[in-house]
Each structure stands twice: as C-alpha cells, then as structure tokens.
Design a protein around this motif. Sequence first.
Motif, PDB file in Angstrom:
ATOM      1  N   GLY A 175       2.525  46.896  83.110  1.00 27.35           N
ATOM      2  CA  GLY A 175       3.470  45.815  83.372  1.00 27.35           C
ATOM      3  C   GLY A 175       3.800  44.920  82.202  1.00 27.35           C
ATOM      4  N   ASN A 176       3.031  45.019  81.112  1.00 24.30           N
ATOM      5  CA  ASN A 176       3.311  44.198  79.943  1.00 24.30           C
ATOM      6  C   ASN A 176       4.397  44.832  79.080  1.00 24.30           C
ATOM      7  N   TRP A 177       4.854  44.058  78.122  1.00 22.39           N
ATOM      8  CA  TRP A 177       5.850  44.521  77.171  1.00 22.39           C
ATOM      9  C   TRP A 177       5.159  45.064  75.922  1.00 22.39           C
ATOM     10  N   GLY A 178       5.834  45.969  75.241  1.00 18.14           N
ATOM     11  CA  GLY A 178       5.325  46.513  73.987  1.00 18.14           C
ATOM     12  C   GLY A 178       6.378  47.374  73.339  1.00 18.14           C
ATOM     13  N   LEU A 179       5.976  48.060  72.307  1.00 19.79           N
ATOM     14  CA  LEU A 179       6.871  48.963  71.589  1.00 19.79           C
ATOM     15  C   LEU A 179       6.878  50.327  72.273  1.00 19.79           C
ATOM     16  N   PRO A 180       8.010  51.030  72.231  1.00 16.18           N
ATOM     17  CA  PRO A 180       8.016  52.388  72.773  1.00 16.18           C
ATOM     18  C   PRO A 180       7.071  53.282  71.970  1.00 16.18           C
ATOM     19  N   GLY A 181       6.348  54.119  72.665  1.00 13.93           N
ATOM     20  CA  GLY A 181       5.417  55.022  72.003  1.00 13.93           C
ATOM     21  C   GLY A 181       4.431  55.550  73.009  1.00 13.93           C
ATOM     22  N   GLY A 182       3.533  56.396  72.531  1.00  8.39           N
ATOM     23  CA  GLY A 182       2.548  56.949  73.446  1.00  8.39           C
ATOM     24  C   GLY A 182       1.565  57.856  72.758  1.00  8.39           C
ATOM     25  N   GLY A 183       0.808  58.576  73.566  1.00 10.43           N
ATOM     26  CA  GLY A 183      -0.300  59.385  73.089  1.00 10.43           C
ATOM     27  C   GLY A 183       0.106  60.675  72.406  1.00 10.43           C
ATOM     28  N   MET A 184      -0.682  61.005  71.392  1.00 10.07           N
ATOM     29  CA  MET A 184      -0.489  62.224  70.621  1.00 10.07           C
ATOM     30  C   MET A 184      -1.046  63.409  71.400  1.00 10.07           C
ATOM     31  N   VAL A 185      -0.364  64.537  71.303  1.00  7.46           N
ATOM     32  CA  VAL A 185      -0.880  65.771  71.890  1.00  7.46           C
ATOM     33  C   VAL A 185      -1.490  66.615  70.770  1.00  7.46           C
ATOM     34  N   PRO A 186      -2.468  67.477  71.085  1.00  8.02           N
ATOM     35  CA  PRO A 186      -3.122  68.277  70.053  1.00  8.02           C
ATOM     36  C   PRO A 186      -2.121  69.060  69.200  1.00  8.02           C
ATOM     37  N   GLY A 187      -2.340  69.002  67.888  1.00  5.89           N
ATOM     38  CA  GLY A 187      -1.494  69.729  66.948  1.00  5.89           C
ATOM     39  C   GLY A 187      -0.244  68.997  66.517  1.00  5.89           C
ATOM     40  N   GLU A 188      -0.008  67.824  67.070  1.00  8.73           N
ATOM     41  CA  GLU A 188       1.203  67.064  66.778  1.00  8.73           C
ATOM     42  C   GLU A 188       0.932  66.078  65.638  1.00  8.73           C
ATOM     43  N   ALA A 189       1.897  65.935  64.738  1.00 11.17           N
ATOM     44  CA  ALA A 189       1.815  64.922  63.691  1.00 11.17           C
ATOM     45  C   ALA A 189       2.226  63.576  64.280  1.00 11.17           C
ATOM     46  N   ALA A 190       1.740  62.487  63.689  1.00 13.55           N
ATOM     47  CA  ALA A 190       2.028  61.144  64.204  1.00 13.55           C
ATOM     48  C   ALA A 190       3.526  60.879  64.299  1.00 13.55           C
ATOM     49  N   GLU A 191       4.287  61.265  63.293  1.00 10.89           N
ATOM     50  CA  GLU A 191       5.736  61.029  63.321  1.00 10.89           C
ATOM     51  C   GLU A 191       6.396  61.829  64.444  1.00 10.89           C
ATOM     52  N   GLU A 192       5.918  63.040  64.695  1.00 10.23           N
ATOM     53  CA  GLU A 192       6.442  63.849  65.800  1.00 10.23           C
ATOM     54  C   GLU A 192       6.149  63.179  67.136  1.00 10.23           C
ATOM     55  N   THR A 193       4.945  62.634  67.273  1.00 10.33           N
ATOM     56  CA  THR A 193       4.579  61.920  68.500  1.00 10.33           C
ATOM     57  C   THR A 193       5.533  60.763  68.731  1.00 10.33           C
ATOM     58  N   MET A 194       5.751  59.967  67.688  1.00 10.73           N
ATOM     59  CA  MET A 194       6.642  58.806  67.807  1.00 10.73           C
ATOM     60  C   MET A 194       8.040  59.242  68.247  1.00 10.73           C
ATOM     61  N   LYS A 195       8.594  60.251  67.602  1.00  9.75           N
ATOM     62  CA  LYS A 195       9.951  60.715  67.929  1.00  9.75           C
ATOM     63  C   LYS A 195      10.018  61.226  69.372  1.00  9.75           C
ATOM     64  N   ARG A 196       9.021  61.998  69.792  1.00  8.87           N
ATOM     65  CA  ARG A 196       8.994  62.537  71.158  1.00  8.87           C
ATOM     66  C   ARG A 196       8.895  61.411  72.178  1.00  8.87           C
ATOM     67  N   GLU A 197       7.991  60.476  71.926  1.00  7.80           N
ATOM     68  CA  GLU A 197       7.790  59.375  72.871  1.00  7.80           C
ATOM     69  C   GLU A 197       9.021  58.467  72.947  1.00  7.80           C
ATOM     70  N   VAL A 198       9.644  58.184  71.810  1.00 13.43           N
ATOM     71  CA  VAL A 198      10.865  57.364  71.817  1.00 13.43           C
ATOM     72  C   VAL A 198      11.937  58.048  72.651  1.00 13.43           C
ATOM     73  N   LEU A 199      12.125  59.342  72.465  1.00 17.65           N
ATOM     74  CA  LEU A 199      13.130  60.077  73.231  1.00 17.65           C
ATOM     75  C   LEU A 199      12.794  60.057  74.725  1.00 17.65           C
ATOM     76  N   GLU A 200      11.531  60.320  75.071  1.00 16.66           N
ATOM     77  CA  GLU A 200      11.132  60.342  76.481  1.00 16.66           C
ATOM     78  C   GLU A 200      11.299  58.987  77.153  1.00 16.66           C
ATOM     79  N   GLU A 201      10.939  57.914  76.444  1.00 17.69           N
ATOM     80  CA  GLU A 201      10.888  56.592  77.064  1.00 17.69           C
ATOM     81  C   GLU A 201      12.166  55.780  76.936  1.00 17.69           C
ATOM     82  N   THR A 202      13.025  56.141  75.960  1.00 17.71           N
ATOM     83  CA  THR A 202      14.242  55.349  75.730  1.00 17.71           C
ATOM     84  C   THR A 202      15.520  56.179  75.748  1.00 17.71           C
TER      85      THR A 202
END
Length: 152
Positions: A27-54
């Motif tokens: 319920g709180n506010w924050g930046l879009p983002g989320g958990g990394m999946v195995p084998g994923e680079a941090a930048e890939e995680t960010m891009k995937r999570e941004v697309l999924e959430e926004t």
Amino acid sequence: MKIIVTAGAIIKDAAGRILLQRRSDYGNWGLPGGGMVPGEAAEETMKREVLEETGLDVLKSDFYAVYSGERMQYTYPDGNEVVFVMFLFHAEVNLEGKLDQDGQTLLFQDEARESLQLKFIDLQDIDLEQISSVQRVVFEDLRKNTISILRT
C-alpha cells in the motif's frame, strides 16, 4: 531472513517529477521495480519490471546506485522478514499519449494488479511517510543530491 535482489527505476517526466507507484502488496508508494529472476542482469530486471508495472518501455538507462545493509531490512504485513539488495537506474521512457488529462497520472493497469496508482510527483512534494520504509533513504539521497554508487 531471506535476501531479495531487486532492481528499480527513477523515471522523470519533462517537468522533472518522479514516477511513483502505489503498490498493492503493502500500500505504500515507491519506485517501479521488483525482484530479479535467476540468470537475469540487474538492468534487465529493471526494464522487465518497469514494463510489467507501468506499461512503459525503457529507452535508455544509466546506473544510479545499489542499496544494501541494515536499512534495507523489511517486514511484510504477513510477518515475512527480508533484506533487500536494491539496484537503481535512471531510466528514460516515452510518455507521449500515456498520461491522464491531469498530466501526472500514468494511464496503465498492470495484469497482476501490482500497481494501485502510478503518478508523477515533484521530489520536494513527496511525503516520505507514505514511501516504503526501504525506499525512503533513496528519496532522502535524491533530495540531498547524494552521489555514491554503494549506499548502506
């Protein structure tokens, strides 16, 4: 206690406001983002999570910082205790045709309903008490213009 590696994005609009997400899980506010999946680079995680959430495609990104340590401990409402290692990036997106008439609200509803609300807010107008406790330090650093890659 479980360690969770996450990646998120600092996305600004043309007015310099930051995109905040009010999450359904706590319920709180924050930046879009989320958990990394195995084998994923941090930048890939960010891009995937941004697309999924926004619904936004990240066009360009620059590494901002990694947060870890005691301040990243969090207890979910269900009592689950975790420690986050959070990679953050400045991300550029195309907002053309994606904002409500108010010019602040992002018109998107994610399939998983992780985002209750997506809104651009001026950094100085962000109520830190409404920000997820583990992300509060990020907004404090942004306000102080603190620059260092590792934040503990």
